[in-house]
Design an enzyme around this catalytic site. Structure first.
Site, PDB file in Angstrom:
ATOM      1  N   ARG A 109       0.855  -1.192   0.000  1.00 30.96           N
ATOM      2  CA  ARG A 109       0.000   0.000   0.000  1.00 30.96           C
ATOM      3  C   ARG A 109       0.888   1.237   0.000  1.00 30.96           C
ATOM      4  O   ARG A 109       1.973   1.224   0.604  1.00 30.96           O
ATOM      5  CB  ARG A 109      -0.917   0.034   1.236  1.00 30.96           C
ATOM      6  CG  ARG A 109      -2.125  -0.871   1.155  1.00 30.96           C
ATOM      7  CD  ARG A 109      -3.132  -0.399   0.108  1.00 30.96           C
ATOM      8  NE  ARG A 109      -4.345  -1.199   0.099  1.00 30.96           N
ATOM      9  CZ  ARG A 109      -4.628  -2.163  -0.777  1.00 30.96           C
ATOM     10  NH1 ARG A 109      -3.768  -2.486  -1.711  1.00 30.96           N
ATOM     11  NH2 ARG A 109      -5.782  -2.812  -0.725  1.00 30.96           N
ATOM     12  N   HIS A 152      -1.570  -0.160  -9.897  1.00 35.20           N
ATOM     13  CA  HIS A 152      -2.272  -1.026  -8.931  1.00 35.20           C
ATOM     14  C   HIS A 152      -2.806  -2.289  -9.626  1.00 35.20           C
ATOM     15  O   HIS A 152      -4.004  -2.566  -9.615  1.00 35.20           O
ATOM     16  CB  HIS A 152      -3.407  -0.258  -8.235  1.00 35.20           C
ATOM     17  CG  HIS A 152      -3.810  -0.907  -6.928  1.00 35.20           C
ATOM     18  ND1 HIS A 152      -4.190  -0.202  -5.818  1.00 35.20           N
ATOM     19  CD2 HIS A 152      -3.895  -2.206  -6.559  1.00 35.20           C
ATOM     20  CE1 HIS A 152      -4.482  -1.040  -4.822  1.00 35.20           C
ATOM     21  NE2 HIS A 152      -4.306  -2.267  -5.262  1.00 35.20           N
TER      22      HIS A 152
HETATM   23  N1  LIG Z   1      -1.231  -4.201  -5.130  1.00 40.32           N
HETATM   24  C1  LIG Z   1      -2.201  -5.078  -5.153  1.00 40.32           C
HETATM   25  O1  LIG Z   1      -2.753  -5.373  -6.217  1.00 40.32           O
HETATM   26  C2  LIG Z   1      -2.602  -5.765  -3.882  1.00 40.32           C
HETATM   27  C3  LIG Z   1      -3.451  -6.876  -3.942  1.00 40.32           C
HETATM   28  C4  LIG Z   1      -3.780  -7.521  -2.768  1.00 40.32           C
HETATM   29  C5  LIG Z   1      -3.272  -7.079  -1.560  1.00 40.32           C
HETATM   30  N2  LIG Z   1      -2.455  -6.000  -1.514  1.00 40.32           N
HETATM   31  C6  LIG Z   1      -1.900  -5.531  -0.233  1.00 40.32           C
HETATM   32  O2  LIG Z   1      -1.126  -6.569   0.356  1.00 40.32           O
HETATM   33  C7  LIG Z   1      -1.310  -6.497   1.770  1.00 40.32           C
HETATM   34  C8  LIG Z   1      -0.909  -7.807   2.420  1.00 40.32           C
HETATM   35  O3  LIG Z   1      -1.869  -8.803   2.108  1.00 40.32           O
HETATM   36  P1  LIG Z   1      -1.902 -10.201   2.887  1.00 40.32           P
HETATM   37  O4  LIG Z   1      -3.088 -10.940   2.384  1.00 40.32           O
HETATM   38  O5  LIG Z   1      -0.585 -10.878   2.823  1.00 40.32           O
HETATM   39  O6  LIG Z   1      -2.134  -9.691   4.387  1.00 40.32           O
HETATM   40  P2  LIG Z   1      -2.009 -10.508   5.739  1.00 40.32           P
HETATM   41  O7  LIG Z   1      -2.202 -11.963   5.480  1.00 40.32           O
HETATM   42  O8  LIG Z   1      -2.878  -9.832   6.722  1.00 40.32           O
HETATM   43  O9  LIG Z   1      -0.472 -10.324   6.150  1.00 40.32           O
HETATM   44  C9  LIG Z   1       0.034  -9.133   6.643  1.00 40.32           C
HETATM   45  C10 LIG Z   1       1.452  -9.373   7.127  1.00 40.32           C
HETATM   46  O10 LIG Z   1       1.978  -8.139   7.587  1.00 40.32           O
HETATM   47  C11 LIG Z   1       2.488  -8.322   8.916  1.00 40.32           C
HETATM   48  N3  LIG Z   1       2.331  -7.098   9.707  1.00 40.32           N
HETATM   49  C12 LIG Z   1       1.201  -6.395   9.956  1.00 40.32           C
HETATM   50  N4  LIG Z   1       1.468  -5.339  10.753  1.00 40.32           N
HETATM   51  C13 LIG Z   1       2.791  -5.399  11.010  1.00 40.32           C
HETATM   52  C14 LIG Z   1       3.660  -4.606  11.795  1.00 40.32           C
HETATM   53  N5  LIG Z   1       3.225  -3.529  12.473  1.00 40.32           N
HETATM   54  N6  LIG Z   1       4.959  -4.945  11.843  1.00 40.32           N
HETATM   55  C15 LIG Z   1       5.410  -6.026  11.173  1.00 40.32           C
HETATM   56  N7  LIG Z   1       4.641  -6.829  10.416  1.00 40.32           N
HETATM   57  C16 LIG Z   1       3.340  -6.504  10.344  1.00 40.32           C
HETATM   58  C17 LIG Z   1       1.649  -9.426   9.490  1.00 40.32           C
HETATM   59  O11 LIG Z   1       2.319  -9.981  10.611  1.00 40.32           O
HETATM   60  P3  LIG Z   1       1.713 -11.235  11.412  1.00 40.32           P
HETATM   61  O12 LIG Z   1       1.872 -12.398  10.467  1.00 40.32           O
HETATM   62  O13 LIG Z   1       2.571 -11.338  12.594  1.00 40.32           O
HETATM   63  O14 LIG Z   1       0.280 -10.901  11.682  1.00 40.32           O
HETATM   64  C18 LIG Z   1       1.517 -10.347   8.289  1.00 40.32           C
HETATM   65  O15 LIG Z   1       2.656 -11.175   8.186  1.00 40.32           O
HETATM   66  C19 LIG Z   1      -2.788  -6.145   1.895  1.00 40.32           C
HETATM   67  O16 LIG Z   1      -3.065  -5.570   3.161  1.00 40.32           O
HETATM   68  C20 LIG Z   1      -2.993  -5.163   0.769  1.00 40.32           C
HETATM   69  O17 LIG Z   1      -2.765  -3.863   1.242  1.00 40.32           O
HETATM   70  C21 LIG Z   1      -2.119  -5.325  -2.645  1.00 40.32           C
END
Ligand SMILES: NC(=O)c1ccc[n+]([C@@H]2O[C@H](COP(=O)([O-])OP(=O)(O)OC[C@H]3O[C@@H](n4cnc5c(N)ncnc54)[C@H](OP(=O)(O)O)[C@@H]3O)[C@@H](O)[C@H]2O)c1
Length: 308
Positions: A223, A271
Protein backbone atom coordinates in the site's frame (compact mmCIF):
# COMPACT_ATOMS: atom_id res chain seq x y z
CA UNK A 1 -32.91 -19.15 1.78
CA UNK A 2 -29.77 -17.20 2.69
CA UNK A 3 -29.99 -13.56 1.60
CA UNK A 4 -26.69 -12.17 0.32
CA UNK A 5 -26.28 -8.57 -0.74
CA UNK A 6 -23.63 -7.79 -3.35
CA UNK A 7 -22.33 -4.35 -2.45
CA UNK A 8 -19.53 -3.56 -4.89
CA UNK A 9 -19.39 -1.61 -8.15
CA UNK A 10 -21.93 -2.34 -10.95
CA UNK A 11 -19.06 -3.59 -13.15
CA UNK A 12 -18.13 -6.14 -10.53
CA UNK A 13 -21.74 -7.28 -10.27
CA UNK A 14 -21.80 -8.01 -13.99
CA UNK A 15 -18.65 -10.13 -13.72
CA UNK A 16 -19.36 -11.77 -10.40
CA UNK A 17 -23.09 -12.52 -10.32
CA UNK A 18 -23.08 -15.82 -12.21
CA UNK A 19 -19.76 -17.27 -10.91
CA UNK A 20 -20.85 -16.37 -7.37
CA UNK A 21 -24.18 -18.15 -7.83
CA UNK A 22 -22.29 -21.16 -9.23
CA UNK A 23 -19.94 -21.10 -6.23
CA UNK A 24 -22.88 -21.10 -3.81
CA UNK A 25 -24.61 -23.89 -5.70
CA UNK A 26 -21.42 -25.99 -5.78
CA UNK A 27 -21.10 -25.51 -2.03
CA UNK A 28 -24.70 -26.74 -1.57
CA UNK A 29 -25.87 -23.33 -0.33
CA UNK A 30 -29.37 -22.05 -1.07
CA UNK A 31 -28.53 -18.38 -1.64
CA UNK A 32 -30.55 -15.46 -2.98
CA UNK A 33 -27.77 -13.16 -4.27
CA UNK A 34 -28.87 -9.64 -5.22
CA UNK A 35 -27.84 -6.01 -5.19
CA UNK A 36 -31.21 -4.80 -3.89
CA UNK A 37 -32.25 -6.77 -0.83
CA UNK A 38 -34.02 -4.90 1.94
CA UNK A 39 -31.08 -4.19 4.30
CA UNK A 40 -32.65 -5.57 7.48
CA UNK A 41 -33.29 -8.94 5.77
CA UNK A 42 -29.70 -9.46 4.62
CA UNK A 43 -27.66 -12.35 6.11
CA UNK A 44 -24.28 -11.54 4.53
CA UNK A 45 -22.82 -8.60 2.63
CA UNK A 46 -20.20 -9.10 -0.09
CA UNK A 47 -18.35 -5.83 -0.04
CA UNK A 48 -15.87 -3.61 -1.84
CA UNK A 49 -15.03 -0.14 -0.49
CA UNK A 50 -15.37 1.50 -3.92
CA UNK A 51 -19.04 0.47 -4.07
CA UNK A 52 -21.97 2.55 -2.80
CA UNK A 53 -22.36 1.01 0.68
CA UNK A 54 -20.93 3.21 3.44
CA UNK A 55 -23.45 2.80 6.30
CA UNK A 56 -23.88 -0.73 7.63
CA UNK A 57 -26.30 0.21 10.42
CA UNK A 58 -29.50 -0.81 8.49
CA UNK A 59 -28.06 -4.34 8.09
CA UNK A 60 -29.39 -5.41 11.47
CA UNK A 61 -29.43 -9.20 10.79
CA UNK A 62 -26.13 -9.36 8.93
CA UNK A 63 -23.88 -12.14 10.23
CA UNK A 64 -20.71 -11.03 8.42
CA UNK A 65 -19.33 -8.60 5.88
CA UNK A 66 -17.16 -10.45 3.35
CA UNK A 67 -14.65 -8.19 1.64
CA UNK A 68 -13.66 -8.73 -1.98
CA UNK A 69 -10.43 -6.88 -1.26
CA UNK A 70 -7.42 -8.21 0.64
CA UNK A 71 -6.63 -4.78 2.09
CA UNK A 72 -9.28 -3.51 4.51
CA UNK A 73 -7.87 -0.12 5.54
CA UNK A 74 -10.77 1.72 3.90
CA UNK A 75 -13.44 -0.14 5.91
CA UNK A 76 -11.83 -1.28 9.15
CA UNK A 77 -12.49 2.06 10.86
CA UNK A 78 -16.16 2.23 9.80
CA UNK A 79 -18.00 2.44 13.13
CA UNK A 80 -21.32 1.39 11.57
CA UNK A 81 -19.77 -1.99 10.76
CA UNK A 82 -20.29 -3.88 14.02
CA UNK A 83 -20.60 -7.40 12.57
CA UNK A 84 -17.58 -9.66 11.83
CA UNK A 85 -15.47 -8.46 8.87
CA UNK A 86 -13.59 -11.00 6.77
CA UNK A 87 -10.93 -9.94 4.28
CA UNK A 88 -10.20 -11.65 0.97
CA UNK A 89 -7.61 -14.40 0.94
CA UNK A 90 -8.01 -15.83 -2.55
CA UNK A 91 -5.69 -18.46 -4.04
CA UNK A 92 -6.10 -16.80 -7.44
CA UNK A 93 -5.13 -13.38 -6.08
CA UNK A 94 -2.17 -14.95 -4.26
CA UNK A 95 -0.97 -16.67 -7.45
CA UNK A 96 -1.17 -13.34 -9.29
CA UNK A 97 0.85 -11.58 -6.60
CA UNK A 98 3.51 -14.29 -6.61
CA UNK A 99 3.88 -13.96 -10.39
CA UNK A 100 4.04 -10.16 -10.26
CA UNK A 101 6.59 -10.08 -7.43
CA UNK A 102 8.74 -12.84 -8.92
CA UNK A 103 8.71 -11.02 -12.28
CA UNK A 104 9.83 -7.71 -10.81
CA UNK A 105 12.45 -9.30 -8.55
CA UNK A 106 13.87 -11.10 -11.58
CA UNK A 107 13.78 -7.87 -13.60
CA UNK A 108 16.09 -6.33 -10.99
CA UNK A 109 18.15 -9.43 -10.38
CA UNK A 110 18.90 -10.07 -14.06
CA UNK A 111 19.12 -6.33 -14.81
CA UNK A 112 16.73 -7.03 -17.66
CA UNK A 113 16.30 -3.37 -18.65
CA UNK A 114 20.01 -2.98 -19.39
CA UNK A 115 20.69 -6.48 -20.67
CA UNK A 116 18.84 -6.28 -23.95
CA UNK A 117 21.35 -5.81 -26.74
CA UNK A 118 21.04 -3.10 -29.36
CA UNK A 119 23.11 -2.77 -32.53
CA UNK A 120 25.38 -0.15 -31.01
CA UNK A 121 25.54 -1.73 -27.57
CA UNK A 122 26.86 -5.29 -27.34
CA UNK A 123 28.03 -5.59 -23.76
CA UNK A 124 27.52 -9.03 -22.27
CA UNK A 125 26.84 -8.67 -18.56
CA UNK A 126 26.73 -11.77 -16.40
CA UNK A 127 24.42 -11.34 -13.43
CA UNK A 128 25.15 -13.06 -10.13
CA UNK A 129 23.14 -16.15 -9.30
CA UNK A 130 20.00 -15.80 -7.23
CA UNK A 131 21.81 -17.44 -4.32
CA UNK A 132 24.10 -14.36 -4.23
CA UNK A 133 21.21 -11.83 -4.12
CA UNK A 134 19.59 -11.41 -0.67
CA UNK A 135 15.92 -10.47 -0.84
CA UNK A 136 13.74 -9.31 2.06
CA UNK A 137 9.96 -9.51 2.16
CA UNK A 138 8.29 -7.23 4.71
CA UNK A 139 5.06 -8.97 5.70
CA UNK A 140 4.69 -12.74 5.91
CA UNK A 141 0.92 -13.08 5.62
CA UNK A 142 -1.06 -14.78 2.89
CA UNK A 143 0.78 -12.87 0.15
CA UNK A 144 4.20 -12.18 1.65
CA UNK A 145 4.72 -15.78 2.67
CA UNK A 146 3.73 -17.14 -0.74
CA UNK A 147 6.10 -14.68 -2.46
CA UNK A 148 8.94 -15.42 0.00
CA UNK A 149 8.57 -19.15 -0.56
CA UNK A 150 8.61 -18.82 -4.36
CA UNK A 151 11.65 -16.52 -4.27
CA UNK A 152 13.43 -19.02 -2.00
CA UNK A 153 12.58 -21.80 -4.46
CA UNK A 154 14.20 -19.71 -7.19
CA UNK A 155 17.37 -19.73 -5.08
CA UNK A 156 17.32 -16.27 -3.45
CA UNK A 157 18.38 -16.10 0.21
CA UNK A 158 15.08 -14.74 1.58
CA UNK A 159 14.49 -12.98 4.86
CA UNK A 160 10.93 -12.24 5.93
CA UNK A 161 9.65 -9.88 8.58
CA UNK A 162 6.33 -9.92 10.42
CA UNK A 163 4.71 -8.62 13.60
CA UNK A 164 4.62 -11.99 15.35
CA UNK A 165 7.38 -14.65 15.32
CA UNK A 166 7.23 -17.29 12.58
CA UNK A 167 9.00 -20.43 11.47
CA UNK A 168 8.90 -20.99 7.70
CA UNK A 169 11.14 -23.57 6.08
CA UNK A 170 13.72 -21.98 3.79
CA UNK A 171 13.05 -18.42 5.02
CA UNK A 172 14.99 -16.50 7.67
CA UNK A 173 12.13 -15.11 9.74
CA UNK A 174 12.48 -11.90 11.72
CA UNK A 175 10.00 -9.92 13.77
CA UNK A 176 9.87 -6.81 15.92
CA UNK A 177 12.08 -3.71 15.76
CA UNK A 178 15.42 -5.52 16.08
CA UNK A 179 14.21 -8.01 13.52
CA UNK A 180 13.52 -5.19 11.07
CA UNK A 181 17.11 -3.97 11.39
CA UNK A 182 18.35 -7.48 10.68
CA UNK A 183 15.89 -7.92 7.80
CA UNK A 184 17.00 -4.71 6.10
CA UNK A 185 20.77 -5.14 6.60
CA UNK A 186 22.16 -6.68 3.44
CA UNK A 187 18.85 -6.77 1.55
CA UNK A 188 19.52 -5.94 -2.11
CA UNK A 189 15.84 -6.12 -3.01
CA UNK A 190 12.99 -5.34 -0.59
CA UNK A 191 9.37 -6.32 -1.27
CA UNK A 192 6.64 -4.63 0.79
CA UNK A 193 3.61 -6.78 1.53
CA UNK A 194 2.41 -5.22 4.76
CA UNK A 195 -1.14 -3.97 5.33
CA UNK A 196 -1.85 -0.26 5.66
CA UNK A 197 -2.35 0.30 9.40
CA UNK A 198 -1.30 3.02 11.85
CA UNK A 199 1.64 0.80 12.86
CA UNK A 200 2.94 0.31 9.30
CA UNK A 201 2.57 3.86 7.97
CA UNK A 202 5.92 5.20 6.70
CA UNK A 203 7.59 1.87 7.53
CA UNK A 204 10.10 2.78 4.86
CA UNK A 205 11.38 6.22 5.88
CA UNK A 206 14.69 8.06 5.87
CA UNK A 207 15.97 6.02 8.80
CA UNK A 208 14.92 2.55 7.58
CA UNK A 209 16.01 3.30 3.99
CA UNK A 210 19.45 4.23 5.35
CA UNK A 211 19.73 0.79 6.97
CA UNK A 212 19.67 -0.88 3.53
CA UNK A 213 22.89 -1.44 1.59
CA UNK A 214 23.61 1.34 -0.90
CA UNK A 215 21.97 0.65 -4.24
CA UNK A 216 19.11 -1.49 -2.88
CA UNK A 217 15.88 -1.77 -4.86
CA UNK A 218 12.35 -1.39 -3.52
CA UNK A 219 9.24 -3.17 -4.83
CA UNK A 220 5.93 -2.02 -3.30
CA UNK A 221 2.79 -3.97 -4.15
CA UNK A 222 1.48 -3.46 -0.57
CA UNK A 223 0.00 0.00 0.00
CA UNK A 224 1.19 3.55 -0.72
CA UNK A 225 1.32 4.79 2.90
CA UNK A 226 3.95 2.15 3.77
CA UNK A 227 6.50 4.51 2.20
CA UNK A 228 7.45 8.05 3.17
CA UNK A 229 7.49 9.33 -0.42
CA UNK A 230 9.77 12.30 0.24
CA UNK A 231 12.28 10.05 1.97
CA UNK A 232 12.22 7.57 -0.91
CA UNK A 233 12.68 10.32 -3.49
CA UNK A 234 15.64 11.70 -1.51
CA UNK A 235 17.14 8.21 -1.27
CA UNK A 236 16.66 7.73 -5.03
CA UNK A 237 18.28 11.08 -5.75
CA UNK A 238 21.28 10.26 -3.56
CA UNK A 239 21.71 6.74 -4.96
CA UNK A 240 21.07 5.08 -1.60
CA UNK A 241 18.15 3.42 -3.40
CA UNK A 242 18.98 2.50 -7.00
CA UNK A 243 15.43 1.96 -8.23
CA UNK A 244 11.85 1.54 -7.01
CA UNK A 245 8.92 -0.30 -8.58
CA UNK A 246 5.70 1.07 -7.12
CA UNK A 247 2.23 -0.39 -7.73
CA UNK A 248 0.33 1.45 -5.00
CA UNK A 249 0.17 5.09 -3.91
CA UNK A 250 -1.36 7.36 -1.31
CA UNK A 251 -3.52 8.85 -4.06
CA UNK A 252 -4.61 6.66 -6.97
CA UNK A 253 -4.41 7.21 -9.87
CA UNK A 254 -1.00 8.74 -9.09
CA UNK A 255 -1.45 12.51 -9.72
CA UNK A 256 0.07 13.80 -12.95
CA UNK A 257 2.38 16.20 -11.11
CA UNK A 258 3.83 13.55 -8.77
CA UNK A 259 7.62 13.34 -8.93
CA UNK A 260 7.46 9.56 -9.25
CA UNK A 261 6.25 9.87 -12.85
CA UNK A 262 9.31 11.78 -14.01
CA UNK A 263 11.94 10.08 -11.88
CA UNK A 264 14.28 8.01 -14.07
CA UNK A 265 14.71 5.39 -11.36
CA UNK A 266 11.06 4.75 -10.61
CA UNK A 267 8.74 2.33 -12.37
CA UNK A 268 5.04 3.01 -11.80
CA UNK A 269 2.44 0.30 -12.32
CA UNK A 270 -1.28 1.13 -11.95
CA UNK A 271 -2.27 -1.03 -8.93
CA UNK A 272 -2.25 -4.21 -10.96
CA UNK A 273 -0.02 -6.45 -8.88
CA UNK A 274 -2.83 -8.81 -7.90
CA UNK A 275 -6.55 -8.77 -8.59
CA UNK A 276 -9.22 -10.80 -6.81
CA UNK A 277 -10.14 -13.63 -9.19
CA UNK A 278 -13.79 -14.34 -9.78
CA UNK A 279 -14.01 -18.13 -9.54
CA UNK A 280 -11.57 -18.68 -6.66
CA UNK A 281 -12.91 -15.76 -4.60
CA UNK A 282 -16.46 -17.08 -5.08
CA UNK A 283 -15.31 -20.36 -3.52
CA UNK A 284 -13.76 -18.50 -0.58
CA UNK A 285 -16.94 -16.50 0.00
CA UNK A 286 -19.13 -19.60 -0.30
CA UNK A 287 -16.97 -21.38 2.28
CA UNK A 288 -17.30 -18.48 4.70
CA UNK A 289 -21.08 -18.42 4.31
CA UNK A 290 -21.17 -22.19 4.83
CA UNK A 291 -19.17 -21.68 8.01
CA UNK A 292 -21.44 -18.90 9.19
CA UNK A 293 -24.51 -21.06 8.67
CA UNK A 294 -22.88 -24.05 10.39
CA UNK A 295 -21.85 -21.94 13.38
CA UNK A 296 -18.15 -22.51 12.58
CA UNK A 297 -15.52 -19.76 12.90
CA UNK A 298 -15.13 -17.52 9.84
CA UNK A 299 -11.94 -17.64 7.81
CA UNK A 300 -9.75 -14.52 7.44
CA UNK A 301 -11.40 -12.48 10.19
CA UNK A 302 -10.04 -8.96 10.49
CA UNK A 303 -8.65 -7.94 13.87
CA UNK A 304 -10.29 -4.53 14.30
CA UNK A 305 -7.72 -3.43 16.88
CA UNK A 306 -4.72 -4.28 14.70
CA UNK A 307 -6.47 -3.02 11.55
CA UNK A 308 -5.75 -6.05 9.31
N1 LIG B 1 -1.23 -4.20 -5.13
C1 LIG B 1 -2.20 -5.08 -5.15
O1 LIG B 1 -2.75 -5.37 -6.22
C2 LIG B 1 -2.60 -5.77 -3.88
C3 LIG B 1 -3.45 -6.88 -3.94
C4 LIG B 1 -3.78 -7.52 -2.77
C5 LIG B 1 -3.27 -7.08 -1.56
N2 LIG B 1 -2.45 -6.00 -1.51
C6 LIG B 1 -1.90 -5.53 -0.23
O2 LIG B 1 -1.13 -6.57 0.36
C7 LIG B 1 -1.31 -6.50 1.77
C8 LIG B 1 -0.91 -7.81 2.42
O3 LIG B 1 -1.87 -8.80 2.11
P1 LIG B 1 -1.90 -10.20 2.89
O4 LIG B 1 -3.09 -10.94 2.38
O5 LIG B 1 -0.59 -10.88 2.82
O6 LIG B 1 -2.13 -9.69 4.39
P2 LIG B 1 -2.01 -10.51 5.74
O7 LIG B 1 -2.20 -11.96 5.48
O8 LIG B 1 -2.88 -9.83 6.72
O9 LIG B 1 -0.47 -10.32 6.15
C9 LIG B 1 0.03 -9.13 6.64
C10 LIG B 1 1.45 -9.37 7.13
O10 LIG B 1 1.98 -8.14 7.59
C11 LIG B 1 2.49 -8.32 8.92
N3 LIG B 1 2.33 -7.10 9.71
C12 LIG B 1 1.20 -6.39 9.96
N4 LIG B 1 1.47 -5.34 10.75
C13 LIG B 1 2.79 -5.40 11.01
C14 LIG B 1 3.66 -4.61 11.79
N5 LIG B 1 3.23 -3.53 12.47
N6 LIG B 1 4.96 -4.95 11.84
C15 LIG B 1 5.41 -6.03 11.17
N7 LIG B 1 4.64 -6.83 10.42
C16 LIG B 1 3.34 -6.50 10.34
C17 LIG B 1 1.65 -9.43 9.49
O11 LIG B 1 2.32 -9.98 10.61
P3 LIG B 1 1.71 -11.24 11.41
O12 LIG B 1 1.87 -12.40 10.47
O13 LIG B 1 2.57 -11.34 12.59
O14 LIG B 1 0.28 -10.90 11.68
C18 LIG B 1 1.52 -10.35 8.29
O15 LIG B 1 2.66 -11.18 8.19
C19 LIG B 1 -2.79 -6.14 1.89
O16 LIG B 1 -3.06 -5.57 3.16
C20 LIG B 1 -2.99 -5.16 0.77
O17 LIG B 1 -2.77 -3.86 1.24
C21 LIG B 1 -2.12 -5.33 -2.64
Amino acid sequence: MIKVQFAATPERWETYAEPMRAGFSNAGLDVDLRVDHTPDAVDYVIYAPNGPLKDFSPYTSCKAVLSLWAGVEKVVGNTSLTMPLCRMVDPGLTAGMVEWVAGHVLRYHLDIDRSIATQDQWQPRVPPLAMERPVTVLGLGALGRACAETLAQLGFPVTGWSRSPKVIEGITCQHGDDGLTRALAGAEIVVLLLPDTPATENMLNAETLARLPRGARIINPGRGPLIDDDALLAALDSGQIAHATLDVFRIEPLPAEHRYWAHPNVTVTPHIAAETRVVTSAQVIAENIRRGEAGEPFLHLVDRELGY
